[in-house]
Design a protein around this motif. Sequence first.
Motif, mmCIF file in Angstrom:
data_model
loop_
_atom_site.group_PDB
_atom_site.id
_atom_site.type_symbol
_atom_site.label_atom_id
_atom_site.label_comp_id
_atom_site.label_asym_id
_atom_site.label_seq_id
_atom_site.Cartn_x
_atom_site.Cartn_y
_atom_site.Cartn_z
ATOM 1 N N LYS A 114 0.791 -0.987 0.063
ATOM 2 C CA LYS A 114 0.105 -0.040 -0.082
ATOM 3 C C LYS A 114 0.872 1.291 -0.033
ATOM 4 O O LYS A 114 1.835 1.422 0.691
ATOM 5 C CB LYS A 114 -1.028 0.078 1.133
ATOM 6 N N ILE A 115 0.479 2.267 -0.687
ATOM 7 C CA ILE A 115 1.178 3.524 -0.788
ATOM 8 C C ILE A 115 0.138 4.619 -0.550
ATOM 9 O O ILE A 115 -0.922 4.738 -1.324
ATOM 10 C CB ILE A 115 1.919 3.670 -2.275
ATOM 11 N N ASP A 116 0.424 5.425 0.121
ATOM 12 C CA ASP A 116 -0.531 6.779 0.297
ATOM 13 C C ASP A 116 -0.311 7.793 -1.080
ATOM 14 O O ASP A 116 0.989 8.155 -1.233
ATOM 15 C CB ASP A 116 -0.151 7.281 1.702
ATOM 16 N N VAL A 117 -1.229 8.069 -1.715
ATOM 17 C CA VAL A 117 -1.087 9.024 -2.881
ATOM 18 C C VAL A 117 -2.576 9.625 -2.895
ATOM 19 O O VAL A 117 -3.359 9.493 -2.293
ATOM 20 C CB VAL A 117 -1.117 7.913 -4.176
ATOM 21 N N ASP A 118 -2.323 10.866 -3.739
ATOM 22 C CA ASP A 118 -3.678 11.414 -3.956
ATOM 23 C C ASP A 118 -3.736 11.705 -5.431
ATOM 24 O O ASP A 118 -4.707 12.050 -6.113
ATOM 25 C CB ASP A 118 -3.555 12.893 -3.437
#
Length: 361
Positions: free
Chosen positions: A236-240
Motif C-alpha cells: 500500500k502507498i499513500d497517494v492523491d
Amino acid sequence: MKREVVIIGAGPAGLAAAIEATKNGCQVLLVDENRTAGGQFFKQLHKFFGSQAHSAGIRGFEIGKQLLKETEELGVEVWLESSVIGIFAGKRVAVLRNGITETVEAQSILICTGGAENPLRFPGWTYPGVMGAGAAQTMVNVNRVLPGKRILMIGSGNVGVIVAYQLLQAGADVVGIVEGMPRIGAYGVHAAKLKRAGVPFFIGHTIAEARGSDRVEEAVIARFENGQILKGTERKIDVDTICVAVGLRPLSELAQMAGVKHGFIPELGGFMPIHNTDMETSVEGIYVAGDTAGVEEASTAMDEGRLAAVSVSCALGHLNRADAEQKKEEIRDRLASLRQGPFGERRMNAKNRVIEMGVTM
C-alpha cells in the motif's frame, strides 16, 4: 473554398510540414482544434538530443516557438479553434469553425492528428485523481496547476519518466514509478534523473487497486509475472494522484473516414494508417505523418512531416522529381539515424513492415 494542401493538426509534424510545403511554393491551410499551435511542444520542457538537425540541446517549447515564428514569417494560413469533423469524397474537408461548418476542397490532405493515451483499467481507475500522464503534463506545464502532491506513475517509458521528473520539478512528491516489465522502458538519460532524485522504481510490478472515499487516497501495487498479479505481494502507498503512462495509439479516425487502409502494428501503437515511403496512404493524395503514422517521438514526427510535404510538393508540380528525391533521401537518412539503437531498431523494423504493406496496396 479551395486550397492546394490542407494539413490537419498543428503539432510537430503539421508545423514542420506546413513550413516545408510553403517554402516549396504550395498554398497551405493548417487547421488545429486548439487555441494555439504547437501541440506537444509546449508540454516539453526537456532538451532534445541527437544531432544539430534534430535540434539537439534545445528544449521542446523553444523548438515550438521557432516553428511558430517561421510559419508566421512565411504567411502560412492557420485556422485555430477549428475542428475537422470529416473527410469526404473528392478530398473535401469539413471544418467546424466559429460555430459554422465550412467545406474546403483540397488537392492533397496531410493528416497529423497525433496520438491518444491508452487507458489502464483496474479497480478504482475511475476515481478522481487517476489520469493519463499527458493530462498531468498539460496541467503542470501548460496550465501551471499541480495535479497532486503525492503522485504514483504507472509506466516507465519515456513519457512516464519525463512527466514524473517534470512533476518533481514542479514540487510534487513522486512516490514511485511502477513498471510491469522486467526493465525500465525509458532512455537511461531520463531514468537516471529520477534515480538521482531518489524516486524508487518498482520493476516487475503493476497497480492492483486504487482506493479512496470520493477520490484517490491509496494505491495498492503488487508483483506482476506472466500477466498475473502475485497474491501476497501487495504493497500500500499513500497517494492523491495516480498517473498512467502505458503507451499511445495513433488517432486515425479521419483517415478511416477517408477510406485509408489500416493495419495493426503493436510497436507503433496498434491500429494505424498504412503508408508508403513518401508517407502517402492507400488513397491517392492523402498523406499521414507524426504519431498518426505510428507513435514515435517529436523529432521523428517533424521529419515525417517534412517528408510528406516534399512528396506533396512534387506531386503538385512545385518541385521537380530530381530535387524532390534528393530532399527525400536526406530526410530518410535523418529518420534512419533517429531509429538506431536498441529502442530505435524495433521502430525501424516496424516502419519497414508498414512500408512493405503500403507497397502492396
